[in-house]
Design a protein around this motif. Sequence first.
Motif, PDB file in Angstrom:
ATOM      1  N   THR A   1       0.809  -1.223   0.000  1.00  0.00           N
ATOM      2  CA  THR A   1       0.000   0.000   0.000  1.00  0.00           C
ATOM      3  C   THR A   1       0.837   1.265   0.000  1.00  0.00           C
ATOM      4  N   ARG A   2       2.163   1.162   0.111  1.00  0.00           N
ATOM      5  CA  ARG A   2       3.029   2.335   0.113  1.00  0.00           C
ATOM      6  C   ARG A   2       4.054   2.189  -1.006  1.00  0.00           C
ATOM      7  N   THR A   3       4.233   3.266  -1.767  1.00  0.00           N
ATOM      8  CA  THR A   3       5.144   3.187  -2.905  1.00  0.00           C
ATOM      9  C   THR A   3       5.679   4.572  -3.252  1.00  0.00           C
ATOM     10  N   ASN A   4       6.852   4.602  -3.880  1.00  0.00           N
ATOM     11  CA  ASN A   4       7.427   5.847  -4.378  1.00  0.00           C
ATOM     12  C   ASN A   4       7.214   6.026  -5.873  1.00  0.00           C
ATOM     13  N   ARG A   5       6.682   5.019  -6.517  1.00  0.00           N
ATOM     14  CA  ARG A   5       6.411   5.141  -7.952  1.00  0.00           C
ATOM     15  C   ARG A   5       5.341   4.122  -8.336  1.00  0.00           C
ATOM     16  N   GLY A   6       4.668   4.426  -9.437  1.00  0.00           N
ATOM     17  CA  GLY A   6       3.643   3.522  -9.944  1.00  0.00           C
ATOM     18  C   GLY A   6       3.184   3.988 -11.308  1.00  0.00           C
ATOM     19  N   THR A   7       2.611   3.076 -12.076  1.00  0.00           N
ATOM     20  CA  THR A   7       2.141   3.388 -13.424  1.00  0.00           C
ATOM     21  C   THR A   7       0.770   2.783 -13.641  1.00  0.00           C
ATOM     22  N   LEU A   8      -0.170   3.610 -14.077  1.00  0.00           N
ATOM     23  CA  LEU A   8      -1.512   3.142 -14.404  1.00  0.00           C
ATOM     24  C   LEU A   8      -1.806   3.457 -15.865  1.00  0.00           C
ATOM     25  N   THR A   9      -2.354   2.487 -16.575  1.00  0.00           N
ATOM     26  CA  THR A   9      -2.817   2.683 -17.943  1.00  0.00           C
ATOM     27  C   THR A   9      -4.332   2.785 -17.908  1.00  0.00           C
ATOM     28  N   LEU A  10      -4.853   3.938 -18.267  1.00  0.00           N
ATOM     29  CA  LEU A  10      -6.292   4.210 -18.201  1.00  0.00           C
ATOM     30  C   LEU A  10      -6.892   4.059 -19.586  1.00  0.00           C
ATOM     31  N   ARG A  11      -7.770   3.082 -19.733  1.00  0.00           N
ATOM     32  CA  ARG A  11      -8.352   2.780 -21.034  1.00  0.00           C
ATOM     33  C   ARG A  11      -9.843   3.132 -21.049  1.00  0.00           C
ATOM     34  N   PRO A  12     -10.276   4.026 -21.929  1.00  0.00           N
ATOM     35  CA  PRO A  12     -11.702   4.383 -22.011  1.00  0.00           C
ATOM     36  C   PRO A  12     -12.557   3.173 -22.351  1.00  0.00           C
ATOM     37  N   SER A  13     -13.678   3.047 -21.678  1.00  0.00           N
ATOM     38  CA  SER A  13     -14.559   1.901 -21.880  1.00  0.00           C
ATOM     39  C   SER A  13     -16.006   2.349 -21.953  1.00  0.00           C
ATOM     40  N   SER A  14     -16.794   1.581 -22.704  1.00  0.00           N
ATOM     41  CA  SER A  14     -18.234   1.815 -22.791  1.00  0.00           C
ATOM     42  C   SER A  14     -19.009   0.916 -21.845  1.00  0.00           C
ATOM     43  N   ASN A  15     -18.305   0.005 -21.158  1.00  0.00           N
ATOM     44  CA  ASN A  15     -18.945  -0.945 -20.260  1.00  0.00           C
ATOM     45  C   ASN A  15     -19.444  -0.229 -19.012  1.00  0.00           C
ATOM     46  N   SER A  16     -20.701  -0.449 -18.653  1.00  0.00           N
ATOM     47  CA  SER A  16     -21.280   0.227 -17.487  1.00  0.00           C
ATOM     48  C   SER A  16     -20.629  -0.212 -16.186  1.00  0.00           C
ATOM     49  N   GLY A  17     -19.927  -1.343 -16.213  1.00  0.00           N
ATOM     50  CA  GLY A  17     -19.260  -1.828 -15.014  1.00  0.00           C
ATOM     51  C   GLY A  17     -17.860  -1.294 -14.834  1.00  0.00           C
ATOM     52  N   ALA A  18     -17.382  -0.488 -15.793  1.00  0.00           N
ATOM     53  CA  ALA A  18     -16.052   0.102 -15.666  1.00  0.00           C
ATOM     54  C   ALA A  18     -16.037   1.083 -14.497  1.00  0.00           C
ATOM     55  N   ILE A  19     -14.854   1.336 -13.961  1.00  0.00           N
ATOM     56  CA  ILE A  19     -14.747   2.117 -12.731  1.00  0.00           C
ATOM     57  C   ILE A  19     -14.420   3.580 -13.009  1.00  0.00           C
ATOM     58  N   ASN A  20     -14.637   4.405 -12.020  1.00  0.00           N
ATOM     59  CA  ASN A  20     -14.239   5.814 -12.053  1.00  0.00           C
ATOM     60  C   ASN A  20     -13.597   6.230 -10.738  1.00  0.00           C
ATOM     61  N   ASP A  21     -13.304   5.246  -9.877  1.00  0.00           N
ATOM     62  CA  ASP A  21     -12.665   5.523  -8.597  1.00  0.00           C
ATOM     63  C   ASP A  21     -11.657   4.419  -8.319  1.00  0.00           C
ATOM     64  N   ILE A  22     -10.367   4.760  -8.405  1.00  0.00           N
ATOM     65  CA  ILE A  22      -9.302   3.773  -8.234  1.00  0.00           C
ATOM     66  C   ILE A  22      -8.736   3.908  -6.835  1.00  0.00           C
ATOM     67  N   GLY A  23      -8.828   2.840  -6.066  1.00  0.00           N
ATOM     68  CA  GLY A  23      -8.339   2.852  -4.699  1.00  0.00           C
ATOM     69  C   GLY A  23      -6.876   2.478  -4.611  1.00  0.00           C
ATOM     70  N   SER A  24      -6.463   1.982  -3.447  1.00  0.00           N
ATOM     71  CA  SER A  24      -5.080   1.581  -3.220  1.00  0.00           C
ATOM     72  C   SER A  24      -5.072   0.303  -2.394  1.00  0.00           C
TER      73      SER A  24
END
Length: 470
Positions: free
Chosen positions: A267-290
């Motif tokens: 849960t603790r880091t000095n670096r990270g990479t997220l690839t955000l891909r647009p989706s039409s699926n209603s189950g896709a998220i809009n809140d990314i936790g940790s």
Amino acid sequence: MVTKGRNMKTQTKDREGAAAIYIVIFTTMLFSIIALSFVRIMVSEANQTVNYSLSQSAYNSAQAGIEDAKIALLKYQNCVSTGDAINKTECENIRKYMTAGASDTANNDCDAVAKALGRATSGETMISSTTSHNSQVDAASKAIDQAYTCVMVQVDTDDYISKLNSNSYSKFVPLRAEDITKLDKIKILWFSQDDARKISDGAGFSAYTSRSTTASKTTRVTSGFDTYSYGTFSGTKQSAPPVLRVDLIQTAKNFGISEFYTAMSGTRTNRGTLTLRPSSNSGAINDIGSSDTVGFAASAMKGYNVPMDIKCNDPTGTFTANGYACATTIKIPAPNNTYSNTRSEGNTLLRITLPYGGPETTFQVVMYDASGNIIQFSGVQSIVDSTGRANDLFRRVEARLEMIDTYFPMPDAALTLSGDGDTVKKNFYVTKDCFSQTVESYDPSTNTFVIKRKTASGTDDTKCYNYHEL
């Protein structure tokens, strides 16, 4: 009988004369109407030309106000960075007029820039052209009567807004605030209505597809890619938001280079990479936790990292996320440090990239604390609101000025090829297990290195370096 004939001739001539008069009258009226129409068109064109000229002059006046604001902001930055060591009196004056309080929020004084630069103010700043040594040109210049009437500067902003395209596909966004330790989440919004219109007008990226159809919610897949559902894309050209790559780089007040290698406790880091891909699926998220499998910390762990599907609006419809098609909130984990998790203000930043170079997109970044309150960016990007005048015509311009270098030259890859004819030759090998090893010999006929590897049982095993051309 003769008299009667003469009367008939006279009446005929009278009728012909009356007809001629009517023709002359109607012809004169027609030509008058045509002439008046031409005059009206000419006057209208002349007015449009004058209005356009005045409008452009007013716009130039507003731009002059922005240029003066740049000078004032540059001096303000020098005062901040040097601690008023250059000229204390001048710096105190600049700080007084460029900011309103300790938080450096918006200053509603239209004369703030002029006062900060030590100029006399009288409600507006006149703009005069260079003397041309031509009395007629000088008279015409004075007749335009240019000035900027109001320039307001906001040093701290509620958000950071910029653009990415094929020519400028990566940008650093420093996460700087009065108290960066309060940072809890960031919100990233991208692809505006204007971006969508550029694509529909044929001025956008030429190789794009539709949105993803899946709803991948995890950053890291720990048991292999067989559990990951790949998104499908349309082969037809559509107005679709781009994929974004978001990198987080941060440290604690004290840190070591080794702390960038992995996350701490998941849960603790000095670096990270997220690839955000647009989706039409209603189950896709809009809140990314940790957690161990979601977010920046999970991406820094050992494992398979996959794109995250973000629910985005249909680009042909209404953009509900404050005028953007896509929006997601991302939890910012604590820094990876054994002794402290206090975040360093100078070493906290994002890098936002268009990995495929398009389509062009506007993006917005907002910072929040744990209570959901907006944290202002401090000294990252300032807003200048300038109003210019030419005679009685006004133009208002708003500009965002970068206070730091957001185009820091950081490579996207360790190795880059360009052109069809470029080749790279590289020696490399693959092993199942990693043990200490030494090179024993080299066979030039097969271009193979023979090495000896010590196994767990103490016996020797042979592995080979293989030569490949990329």
